[in-house]
Design a protein around this motif. Structure first.
Motif, mmCIF file in Angstrom:
data_model
loop_
_atom_site.group_PDB
_atom_site.id
_atom_site.type_symbol
_atom_site.label_atom_id
_atom_site.label_comp_id
_atom_site.label_asym_id
_atom_site.label_seq_id
_atom_site.Cartn_x
_atom_site.Cartn_y
_atom_site.Cartn_z
ATOM 1 N N GLU A 38 37.221 82.397 -38.614
ATOM 2 C CA GLU A 38 36.607 82.674 -37.263
ATOM 3 C C GLU A 38 35.489 83.670 -37.422
ATOM 4 N N PHE A 39 34.615 83.894 -36.553
ATOM 5 C CA PHE A 39 33.334 84.717 -36.620
ATOM 6 C C PHE A 39 33.974 86.110 -36.525
ATOM 7 N N LYS A 40 34.788 86.523 -35.719
ATOM 8 C CA LYS A 40 34.898 88.076 -35.547
ATOM 9 C C LYS A 40 35.824 88.578 -36.873
ATOM 10 N N PRO A 64 27.299 88.045 -31.110
ATOM 11 C CA PRO A 64 28.460 87.139 -31.177
ATOM 12 C C PRO A 64 28.320 85.854 -30.353
ATOM 13 N N LYS A 67 27.236 83.674 -32.745
ATOM 14 C CA LYS A 67 28.017 83.878 -33.917
ATOM 15 C C LYS A 67 27.060 84.130 -35.285
ATOM 16 N N PRO A 86 27.043 80.084 -38.218
ATOM 17 C CA PRO A 86 27.924 78.804 -38.263
ATOM 18 C C PRO A 86 27.101 77.911 -38.891
ATOM 19 N N TYR A 94 31.540 78.611 -41.637
ATOM 20 C CA TYR A 94 30.606 79.498 -41.583
ATOM 21 C C TYR A 94 29.692 79.422 -42.950
#
Length: 106
Positions: A38-40, A64, A67, A86, A94
């Motif tokens: 996940e990005f975060k 965000p 991303k 991404p 990613y």
């Protein structure tokens, strides 16, 4: 791993090297990795692990909504950088692009 990789640079679990370059002039190399997650979680990983590895985090930009994340990090006046974005054809993964200077001279 890429040629003359600086093993102090942290990589998240599951990172797979997809390509790398060596400089025709100068000393800056690059490495591209594909990583799930996940990005975060990836941003949090790097903001936590880069300082733990002995680097100082420099300027950073996070978008965000798109991303995308970019940061610089230094150690002993050597500047490296990281870009997280991404994968266009598979948003569950990613791409990481890391530009680095080897820990030892080539």
């Amino acid at each position: 791993m890429p040629l003359l990789w600086d093993s102090r640079i942290p990589l998240p679990p599951g990172a797979v090297l997809t390509s790398s370059t060596k400089p025709s002039k100068g000393i800056v190399y690059s490495a591209d990795f594909l990583v799930p997650g996940e990005f975060k979680e990836l941003v949090d990983f790097y903001e936590r692990e880069i300082p733990k590895a002995g680097f100082k985090l420099g300027s950073k930009v996070a978008v965000p909504a798109r991303k995308v994340y970019n940061c610089s990090f230094t150690r002993l006046a050597i500047l490296d950088s990281l870009v997280i974005s991404p994968r266009p054809d598979d948003p569950s993964k990613y791409m990481l692009r890391i530009t680095y200077t080897p820990a030892v001279k080539p």
